[in-house]
Structure formats: C-alpha cells, structure tokens
Design a protein around this motif. Structure first.
Motif, PDB file in Angstrom:
ATOM      1  N   PHE A 106       0.852  -1.248  -0.133  1.00  0.00           N
ATOM      2  CA  PHE A 106       0.038  -0.147  -0.063  1.00  0.00           C
ATOM      3  C   PHE A 106       0.918   1.302   0.081  1.00  0.00           C
ATOM      4  CE2 PHE A 106      -2.566  -3.513   2.122  1.00  0.00           C
ATOM      5  CZ  PHE A 106      -3.593  -3.387   1.153  1.00  0.00           C
ATOM      6  N   LYS A 107       0.178   2.451  -0.623  1.00  0.00           N
ATOM      7  CA  LYS A 107       0.960   3.645  -0.739  1.00  0.00           C
ATOM      8  C   LYS A 107       0.431   4.767  -0.017  1.00  0.00           C
ATOM      9  CE  LYS A 107       1.978   1.441  -5.025  1.00  0.00           C
ATOM     10  NZ  LYS A 107       1.707   1.211  -6.634  1.00  0.00           N
ATOM     11  N   ASN A 108      -0.861   4.503   0.535  1.00  0.00           N
ATOM     12  CA  ASN A 108      -1.619   5.733   1.084  1.00  0.00           C
ATOM     13  C   ASN A 108      -2.357   5.266   2.159  1.00  0.00           C
ATOM     14  OD1 ASN A 108      -0.929   7.766  -1.315  1.00  0.00           O
ATOM     15  ND2 ASN A 108      -1.781   6.102  -2.638  1.00  0.00           N
ATOM     16  N   ILE A 140       0.644   9.251   4.852  1.00  0.00           N
ATOM     17  CA  ILE A 140      -0.514   9.447   5.448  1.00  0.00           C
ATOM     18  C   ILE A 140      -1.153  10.799   4.705  1.00  0.00           C
ATOM     19  CG2 ILE A 140      -1.697  10.321   7.530  1.00  0.00           C
ATOM     20  CD1 ILE A 140       0.515   8.755   9.186  1.00  0.00           C
ATOM     21  N   LEU A 141      -2.450  10.632   4.229  1.00  0.00           N
ATOM     22  CA  LEU A 141      -2.864  12.050   3.316  1.00  0.00           C
ATOM     23  C   LEU A 141      -3.886  12.561   4.236  1.00  0.00           C
ATOM     24  CD1 LEU A 141      -3.535  10.112  -0.130  1.00  0.00           C
ATOM     25  CD2 LEU A 141      -1.517  10.991   0.665  1.00  0.00           C
ATOM     26  N   ALA A 142      -4.524  12.024   5.108  1.00  0.00           N
ATOM     27  CA  ALA A 142      -5.511  12.643   5.748  1.00  0.00           C
ATOM     28  C   ALA A 142      -5.724  11.926   7.389  1.00  0.00           C
ATOM     29  CB  ALA A 142      -6.765  12.359   5.048  1.00  0.00           C
ATOM     30  N   VAL A 143      -6.341  12.859   7.999  1.00  0.00           N
ATOM     31  CA  VAL A 143      -6.486  12.509   9.228  1.00  0.00           C
ATOM     32  C   VAL A 143      -8.257  12.758   9.553  1.00  0.00           C
ATOM     33  CG1 VAL A 143      -6.240  13.078  11.897  1.00  0.00           C
ATOM     34  CG2 VAL A 143      -4.253  13.513  10.201  1.00  0.00           C
ATOM     35  N   THR A 144      -8.871  11.722  10.158  1.00  0.00           N
ATOM     36  CA  THR A 144     -10.124  11.619  10.439  1.00  0.00           C
ATOM     37  C   THR A 144     -10.516  11.549  11.753  1.00  0.00           C
ATOM     38  OG1 THR A 144     -12.261  10.862   9.692  1.00  0.00           O
ATOM     39  CG2 THR A 144     -10.560   9.273   9.703  1.00  0.00           C
TER      40      THR A 144
END
Length: 406
Positions: free
Chosen positions: A300-302, A327-331
């Motif tokens: 995996f890459k994202n 890590i593209l986003a935080v939720t």
C-alpha cells in the motif's frame, strides 16, 4: 487502299477510358464530399460533448454482441447494455437525457454518461476520440470528491434507508448515484477471511456460512442484501476503474497480532489479484506505530490516520504525522472535542486533509465544510449536496459583494 479501322479503334478506346476515368473521379469526388460531411457532423457532436458509442466502446475494449449489448473479457467480465434511457454495466446504472443518431445510424451519448460507465476520461482531437485512465492522485481526489460513502453507502428503498449494510447492492446503487469513494467495514471470519460487515451479531461465522447468508436491515427484515468479502470488493474495483476504497479493519478487542494479520490479508489479496489496485486503496491506520509495519509490507502507498479508537491529544497527533508522507488525511468523529480550529489548522499546515465521520444531513455538512474541514464520511449525502453547498457559498459571496457596494 489505306485502312482507317485500327486508328478508329484506338480513338474509341481512349474515349472510353476517359469516360470511365471521369465516372471514377466523379464517384471519388462524391466519396470525399461524403467523408467530409461525416467528419463535420461528428466534430459538431463531439464539440457538444456527444460521443459515438461504438467508437468509444471499441477503444475501451468492449466488443459488440448486438446493437444493444457489448462485452469485455478479463478478470472480471463486463457486460454493457444500451437502453433507451440509460446504460447498464453489470448491475450499475447510468441514466442519460440526451441521445442522437447520425445519418449513418450511429448512436451518440453524453460524454459524462460514457465516462461514468467506463470509469475513464474521454477527449477528442478533431474527430479522433481518445480514452485514458483517470488520475490516481488520491489526495487530490479526496480534496475534490469530499464524500466517502460509509459502509458502502446507504441502501435506499421505498419507505426506508438501510445503512451499514456493506453490501453489493449498496455499492452498486451509490456508485450509480455518483459516489466514487467507498469505505467498507472489514471483520475476520472464523477461518481468516475478511468479510464486509460492521460487526457480527454473535460469534464470527465461517467464510462459507457468510458467503451463503444475506445481510439484513434491522428496520426491514424482509430486505436481504448480498454479502461481500474483501476479494469481492477488489473485483468491483476492477469493474470500476475510478472506484476508491477506504478500509476499516477493526481494532476493538483485537490483539496487535490480529491487527497485523488483517493488514496482511488485505495486502495478500491485492497482490494476488492486481498490485496496481493499491493505487486506489486508502488504508486506515488506528495508531501511528502501524505506519512502518505497513510500509515494510510494500503493497500500500496511501493511508488515513483515524482517531476514533485513540486518545491522542492535539500535540501528539500533529507530531505523529512527521516523517510519514504517505498519510494523506486525518479523520475524527464530527463531535470529537479534539476537533478544534487549532488542530485543523496544524493538520493543514502539515499538508494533510481533515475528514470527519459520520455526517448525514445537509445542515451539518454545511457547518462542517464551513469550518475548513475537507470532507466527510456519509451514509446518505450525495454529490448533489456538495453542489448545493457550493451554490450557496457562491451565492452568499455575490450577496455580500452587492451589500458592500450599496
């Protein structure tokens, strides 16, 4: 006496050849005119974003079985039906409100409908039609789409809505309604397969039992939906080249070994079916420490760092993003007390996006987006709700300018 017959024969032959040549040139001229007329007609339609169906399908690898049915072989076979008001692909539906036939009987449909059906982008240079894969920059897609269909999205039926089904029917309906990003809950069966289910009603079943069962809605026990495994979701990604999947493997009451095993099962299935699918998968991390383990797997890459199962505070959250570029986003939950303007600002400063879950009403969506949050997980909302929000924002800007000018 001199005979003139040979000379006459020669002259007659030349005249006949000239006549034939004239006829041929006339036919060729008509052919050129017809070809030019056809190109002009096609170019005019292409410039109105109407594309010739058979040409587009041919370039996409679809073969005509009849005038109304096209197929494509592969790991997952495609079957596309051309109906009077919609295209159907393996149970997905793409309606259209405009259709034209040209003078040769070729069917033209809106570019938007064909792109939605194929999951690819169309273009043209003159009358030459081009088709290409959509980009897979997941951060840009997250920022533009903004909506992640939670648990495959709500299944809409007359009289009720069924959330959390994680079913094939929910996926097909919500993809057909415009969603392209889907979150699925994934739980281990007794024999170690990842099934799409939020939680088990009792003990985990075997994969065989789960495959034969039908997931139900508590509000309507007569509604039965087709269950999915992780491999089934990957097959739907093969069928829909622009479909993005967010994984929600479970960590509650799981040992670290079990958590890692879930990630390994995710990766093994992707590697077996098609490693390139990883370009369209966002793996949810539940603690930053798992980042390195997933990176070492190499599949995996994202990732999305989700914090509903974590007690990390603001400073630790921001610090945890350092040196983790994938890590593209935080939720977070939408009502999480940690979701402050300061945290949102710092996550943005680290070049990440902020998502919240789960948002199902337009009023809440409007408030969330107005805070600068980038997107939401949702059961019910659709892209038209985002469009309405943007129209409201644009209208308000115009209104403010008018008031200011007065």
């Amino acid at each position: 006496m001199v005979s003139f017959l040979p000379l006459v024969s020669i002259l007659e032959g030349k005249i006949l050849k000239k006549k034939c040549l004239g006829i041929l040139l006339g036919i060729a001229g008509i052919g050129i005119v017809v070809a030019l007329y056809d190109r002009v007609q096609m170019k005019e339609r292409l410039e109105r974003d109407l594309y010739p169906v058979q040409t587009v399908f041919q370039k996409a690898g679809l073969k005509p079985e009849s005038e109304k049915r096209y197929t494509k072989a592969g790991r997952v076979a495609w079957t596309v039906h051309l109906d009077p008001d919609k295209l159907r692909k393996n149970g997905y539906q793409f309606p259209y409100d405009k259709r034209e036939e040209d003078w040769l009987g070729r069917t033209y449909l809106p570019k938007e409908t064909l792109e939605a059906t194929l999951g690819q982008d169309l273009s043209h240079q003159g009358t030459e039609v081009g088709i290409q894969a959509k980009r897979t920059d997941l951060k840009k897609i997250l920022a533009e789409k903004r909506l992640i269909a939670h648990a495959g999205g709500t299944m809409r039926e007359a009289g009720f809505l069924s959330a959390y089904s994680n079913s094939l029917q929910a996926l097909k309906q919500n993809y057909s309604l415009g969603h392209r990003m889907f979150e699925f809950d994934l739980n281990l069966t007794q024999d170690g397969r990842l099934a799409a289910v939020h939680d088990w009603e009792s003990d985990a079943p075997t994969s065989q039992d789960w495959e034969q069962s039908k997931t139900q809605d508590v509000n309507n026990i007569q509604a039965q939906y087709t269950t999915l495994f992780w491999e089934d979701i990957l097959k739907q990604m093969e069928l829909n080249p622009d479909m993005i999947v967010v994984t929600d493997t479970k960590v509650k009451d799981r040992t670290q070994e079990e958590i890692e095993e879930q990630y390994r099962i995710l990766a093994q299935a992707v590697e077996k079916m098609d490693p390139s699918l990883a370009d369209r998968i966002l793996v949810q991390l539940y603690k930053p420490e798992d980042y390195q383990m997933l990176e070492e797997m190499g599949t995996f890459k994202n990732y999305i760092l989700t914090l509903y199962a974590s007690e990390m505070k603001e400073e630790a959250i921001v610090k945890s993003l350092k040196d983790k570029p994938h890590i593209l986003a935080v939720t977070l939950p939408q009502k999480d007390e940690r979701l402050t303007d300061s945290l949102i600002s710092q996550i943005h400063e680290s070049n990440r996006l902020v998502f919240v879950h789960t948002v199902d009403g337009f009023a809440t969506l409007s408030k969330i987006l107005n805070r600068g949050i980038d997107g939401v997980y949702t059961n019910n909302l659709l892209s038209k709700d985002l469009e309405l929000y943007q129209e409201v924002v644009d209208s308000q800007k115009s209104f403010d300018i008018e008031v200011y000018q007065k």
